[in-house]
Write an enzyme that holds these catalytic residues in place. Structure first.
Site, PDB file in Angstrom:
ATOM      1  CG  PHE A 145      -1.870   1.199   1.232  1.00  0.00           C
ATOM      2  CD1 PHE A 145      -3.103   1.101   0.617  1.00  0.00           C
ATOM      3  CD2 PHE A 145      -1.522   2.396   1.831  1.00  0.00           C
ATOM      4  CE1 PHE A 145      -3.983   2.183   0.602  1.00  0.00           C
ATOM      5  CE2 PHE A 145      -2.382   3.482   1.824  1.00  0.00           C
ATOM      6  CZ  PHE A 145      -3.629   3.369   1.203  1.00  0.00           C
ATOM      7  CG  ASP A 230       5.601   3.418   1.868  1.00  0.00           C
ATOM      8  OD1 ASP A 230       5.543   4.019   2.959  1.00  0.00           O
ATOM      9  OD2 ASP A 230       4.627   3.297   1.113  1.00  0.00           O
ATOM     10  CE  LYS A 259      -0.400   5.304   7.630  1.00  0.00           C
ATOM     11  NZ  LYS A 259      -1.791   5.784   7.674  1.00  0.00           N
TER      12      LYS A 259
END
Length: 402
Positions: A145, A230, A259
């Site tokens: 993702f 990532d 995040k």
């Protein structure tokens, strides 16, 4: 000056208005979150919720931490925005703390993980154009993702997205994780980079093997292609080290963060080696890139994570959570308890993840079910043994009813 006062007085009115005015993108329960502190959220009815979801690994310092509030207030009194055309003090200080504590030399700031990953894709293609005879393909993983923009959705390896928003951005290959033969067979003269999450978060907390990652790094060096990690979900202490790549004794060429870096303030970063300082004016940018308010937020959060050694707390508390889950494993048929630090998951024999998460919500516990039989845990880095004990008690009560 005219102020518009809200006439929505209760939860029912708020939910009714939401159903009329909010663009539908996901199923939400009929509750409205109103405030938060530490490990807890409260809704408009005054009900409290122990948060083991952490805003999808966003609230790294818990809800409304004083260090973040003070940083935002102080920066609001000094400078909120100056445009990305100029340097500002917290921008420089945040870049320094990130490069001083990682293997990277340069930073580009944005607002979301998708933006950071878009930047990484562009930088890799720029590198391919300049140094690899126009190579543009990027190899990513099945179940990965990387975001919800068109390019990052194209990079993402979610099967349910395969036919969504066609035609996708070309140039991505998705291969199974921990399969070196698949990687080797996928590399061609058109390959400019390999991009992966050290632990797939949205994919269900699937960890890449240590030897696989180290071999992957070696292949990239041998072939002269870039290695992109990532770390939107795994970065900033989440896995028990400041950055997840540090578990594997490698030095990637590019890393993306989001995040937890802002502790709830929208912020992301793209980090790269000096050799990749190759963007030219106009290649990359953004109206809110390096905005002083966001930079102050990031500086406060990252400094707190480092100064309080919250990476260590993530490691210790993660081990405690796994211990407590193992204690109830046989009673409830839990399977495949996994993860690092405070990015953890476990499975059930049946597809009851959503039901369990919903029943836990009713009892004041926030959990996430990324797959039908999976529960994922991503509590703030400040979680304690007492918080975990309460989480296990509520979870056990729910499982007793299923």
């Amino acid at each position: 000056m005219i102020f518009v006062e809200s006439k929505l007085k209760n939860t029912t009115e708020l939910i009714n208005e939401a159903n009329k005015s909010i663009l539908f993108t996901t199923m939400r329960p009929d509750i409205v979150m109103e405030r938060g502190e530490g490990m807890y959220l409260w809704d408009t009815e005054g009900k409290s919720y122990l948060d083991f979801m952490g805003g999808w690994a966003v609230t790294s310092l818990g809800h409304c931490p004083s260090v973040l509030k003070e940083a935002l207030i102080n920066q609001c009194n000094t400078l909120i925005n100056a445009s990305p055309a100029y340097y500002n003090r917290p921008m420089i200080e945040l870049a320094k703390i990130l490069t001083d504590n990682s293997c990277f030399d340069r930073v580009f700031f944005a607002s979301s993980g998708s933006e950071a990953n878009e930047g990484a894709i562009k930088l890799a293609r720029k590198y391919g154009a300049k140094f690899l005879n126009g190579a543009y393909e990027i190899i990513t993983a099945v179940n990965s993702f990387h975001g919800r923009t068109l390019a990052t959705m194209s990079a993402t390896g979610k099967k349910v997205w395969a036919d969504l928003y066609e035609p996708k951005v070309p140039g991505f290959k998705h291969i199974p994780i921990n399969d070196l033969d698949a990687i080797k067979n996928s590399i061609t003269s058109n390959t400019c980079a390999i991009m992966f999450e050290p632990i797939q978060g949205e994919g269900g907390v699937n960890e890449l093997d240590k030897d696989y990652i180290k071999t992957l790094s070696g292949i990239c060096k041998e072939k002269g292609i870039l290695l992109i990690v990532d770390e939107v979900q795994t970065g900033l202490g989440r896995t028990g080290k400041l950055f997840a790549y540090q578990h594997y004794q490698i030095e990637p060429d590019i890393m993306t963060l989001a995040k937890g870096i802002g502790g709830g303030y929208p912020l992301s970063a793209l980090l790269a080696k000096e050799s990749l300082n190759i963007f030219e004016p106009g290649d990359q940018g953004g109206t809110y890139s390096s905005q002083p308010l966001g930079m102050a937020a990031g500086l406060a959060v990252v400094s707190e994570i480092i100064n309080k050694n919250l990476s260590l707390n993530a490691k210790v508390q993660g081990e405690y959570i796994i211990k407590k889950l193992n204690a109830i494993k046989s009673k409830y048929g839990l399977k495949n308890i996994r993860g690092k630090g405070l990015l953890l998951a476990f499975d059930f024999p049946e597809d009851k993840g959503k039901e369990i998460a919903h029943k836990c919500l009713d009892k004041g516990l926030l959990l996430n079910s990324p797959r039908p039989s999976t529960i994922r845990l991503m509590p703030p880095l400040i979680v304690t043994n007492e918080d975990t004990d309460l989480m296990i008690n509520i979870l056990s009560d729910v499982l007793d009813t299923i």
